[in-house]
Design a protein around this motif. Structure first.
Motif, short mmCIF file in Angstrom:
data_model
loop_
_atom_site.label_atom_id
_atom_site.label_comp_id
_atom_site.label_asym_id
_atom_site.label_seq_id
_atom_site.Cartn_x
_atom_site.Cartn_y
_atom_site.Cartn_z
N MET A 94 0.83 -1.25 0.24
CA MET A 94 -0.11 0.02 -0.17
C MET A 94 0.84 1.17 -0.08
O MET A 94 0.23 2.36 -0.55
CB MET A 94 -0.83 -0.10 1.31
N LYS A 95 2.20 1.12 0.68
CA LYS A 95 2.90 2.24 0.58
C LYS A 95 3.41 2.87 -0.58
O LYS A 95 3.44 4.14 -0.69
CB LYS A 95 4.12 1.88 1.42
N PHE A 96 3.48 1.96 -1.56
CA PHE A 96 3.93 2.35 -2.88
C PHE A 96 2.68 2.38 -3.98
O PHE A 96 2.73 3.28 -4.71
CB PHE A 96 4.91 1.38 -3.26
N VAL A 97 1.66 1.57 -3.54
CA VAL A 97 0.74 1.46 -4.62
C VAL A 97 -0.18 3.04 -4.60
O VAL A 97 -0.67 3.36 -5.49
CB VAL A 97 -0.36 0.45 -4.47
N LEU A 98 -0.52 3.35 -3.49
CA LEU A 98 -1.45 4.42 -3.45
C LEU A 98 -0.72 5.96 -3.59
O LEU A 98 -1.25 6.28 -4.72
CB LEU A 98 -1.71 4.59 -1.83
N PRO A 99 0.53 6.07 -3.62
CA PRO A 99 1.12 7.22 -4.44
C PRO A 99 1.23 7.00 -5.77
O PRO A 99 1.06 7.98 -6.40
CB PRO A 99 2.39 7.50 -3.50
N ALA A 100 1.52 5.93 -6.21
CA ALA A 100 1.67 5.65 -7.65
C ALA A 100 0.16 5.94 -8.41
O ALA A 100 0.15 6.64 -9.45
CB ALA A 100 2.05 4.17 -7.95
N ALA A 101 -0.93 5.49 -7.81
CA ALA A 101 -2.01 5.81 -8.35
C ALA A 101 -2.33 7.23 -8.31
O ALA A 101 -2.96 7.70 -9.24
CB ALA A 101 -3.26 4.83 -7.36
N ALA A 102 -2.16 8.01 -7.23
CA ALA A 102 -2.31 9.44 -7.01
C ALA A 102 -1.61 10.15 -8.29
O ALA A 102 -2.08 11.06 -9.10
CB ALA A 102 -1.95 9.82 -5.79
N LEU A 103 -0.57 9.72 -8.54
CA LEU A 103 0.39 10.29 -9.64
C LEU A 103 -0.09 9.93 -10.87
O LEU A 103 -0.16 10.73 -11.76
CB LEU A 103 1.87 9.74 -9.44
N ALA A 104 -0.51 8.87 -11.20
CA ALA A 104 -1.22 8.46 -12.37
C ALA A 104 -2.41 9.14 -12.61
O ALA A 104 -2.64 9.78 -13.72
CB ALA A 104 -1.52 6.84 -12.34
N MET A 105 -3.13 9.47 -11.65
CA MET A 105 -4.37 10.35 -11.90
C MET A 105 -4.08 11.74 -12.04
O MET A 105 -4.76 12.17 -12.92
CB MET A 105 -5.15 10.37 -10.43
N VAL A 106 -3.03 12.14 -11.53
CA VAL A 106 -2.74 13.73 -11.87
C VAL A 106 -2.11 13.78 -13.21
O VAL A 106 -2.28 14.64 -13.93
CB VAL A 106 -1.62 14.26 -10.86
N ALA A 107 -1.53 12.80 -13.76
CA ALA A 107 -1.05 12.78 -15.18
C ALA A 107 -1.88 12.61 -15.89
O ALA A 107 -2.25 13.38 -17.21
CB ALA A 107 0.19 11.73 -15.30
N LEU A 108 -3.16 11.55 -15.62
CA LEU A 108 -4.40 11.68 -16.71
C LEU A 108 -5.21 12.83 -16.65
O LEU A 108 -5.46 13.47 -17.97
CB LEU A 108 -5.14 10.74 -15.83
N LEU A 109 -5.27 13.63 -15.70
CA LEU A 109 -5.95 14.92 -15.82
C LEU A 109 -5.20 16.00 -16.42
O LEU A 109 -5.83 16.91 -17.23
CB LEU A 109 -6.31 15.53 -14.14
#
Length: 184
Positions: A1-16
């Motif tokens: 979770m420590k790595f998955v949650l920040p990676a998902a947040a970064l992917a969402m920002v890039a998609l936006l």
């Protein structure tokens, strides 16, 4: 979770950030005009058969649509120079340059200036800028260090060294001072 949650947040920002470019169709960045070609501030420099330079510059040049060898010029200026450094410049409001013959037709406020201070104006003139000759059959008014001239036509040869004024010429000439003499 420590790595998955920040990676998902970064992917969402890039998609936006990329979303507007994904939704809009691609537009052309460079557009071409299918009309006639135009050049701003064109400059043409060359040498004649005797290695004497001549040039033709203008504010704008357009290729003639119906005569491919003719270039239409705004504010053309032609300069013909000898290897010794003497020169003559001609400029006008409009010009038509024939690329095959080297003949420049000038119209509107044609102004001819020689390096010795002599100058004259006319409404229309033609010049063979490759050979250094010019001529015109319209009214000419001129002035220089020795006086003033009014004529109907002129012939200029040898890159402005020789100028002949034609048809009912009237000149007001001041006497030249002899070397060693004093002015009264």
């Amino acid at each position: 979770m420590k790595f998955v949650l920040p990676a998902a947040a970064l992917a969402m920002v890039a998609l936006l950030a990329a979303w507007p470019s994904l939704n809009s169709p691609q537009s052309a960045r460079v557009s071409a005009d299918a009309g006639q070609s135009e050049m701003l501030k064109p400059r043409y420099f060359s040498l004649d058969e005797h290695n004497q330079p001549f040039s033709l510059v203008a504010a704008k040049a357009d290729k003639s649509a119906d005569q491919p060898d003719i270039v239409l010029l705004d504010d053309p200026q032609a300069e013909m120079t000898e290897t010794t450094g003497t020169w003559v410049t001609m400029r006008s409001d409009k010009g038509w340059y024939n690329q095959n013959t080297g003949i420049l037709l000038m119209r509107g406020n044609v102004h001819v200036l020689r390096d010795d201070g002599n100058e004259f104006t006319t409404s229309e003139a033609e010049a063979d800028i490759r050979k250094g000759n010019a001529w015109g059959d319209k009214a000419v008014t001129g002035q220089g260090p020795q006086g003033e001239i009014n004529a109907i036509g002129f012939r200029m040869t040898d890159r402005g060294k020789n100028v002949v004024f034609l048809n009912q010429s009237k000149a007001e000439v001041q006497a030249a001072e002899r070397p060693g003499s004093k002015k009264p």
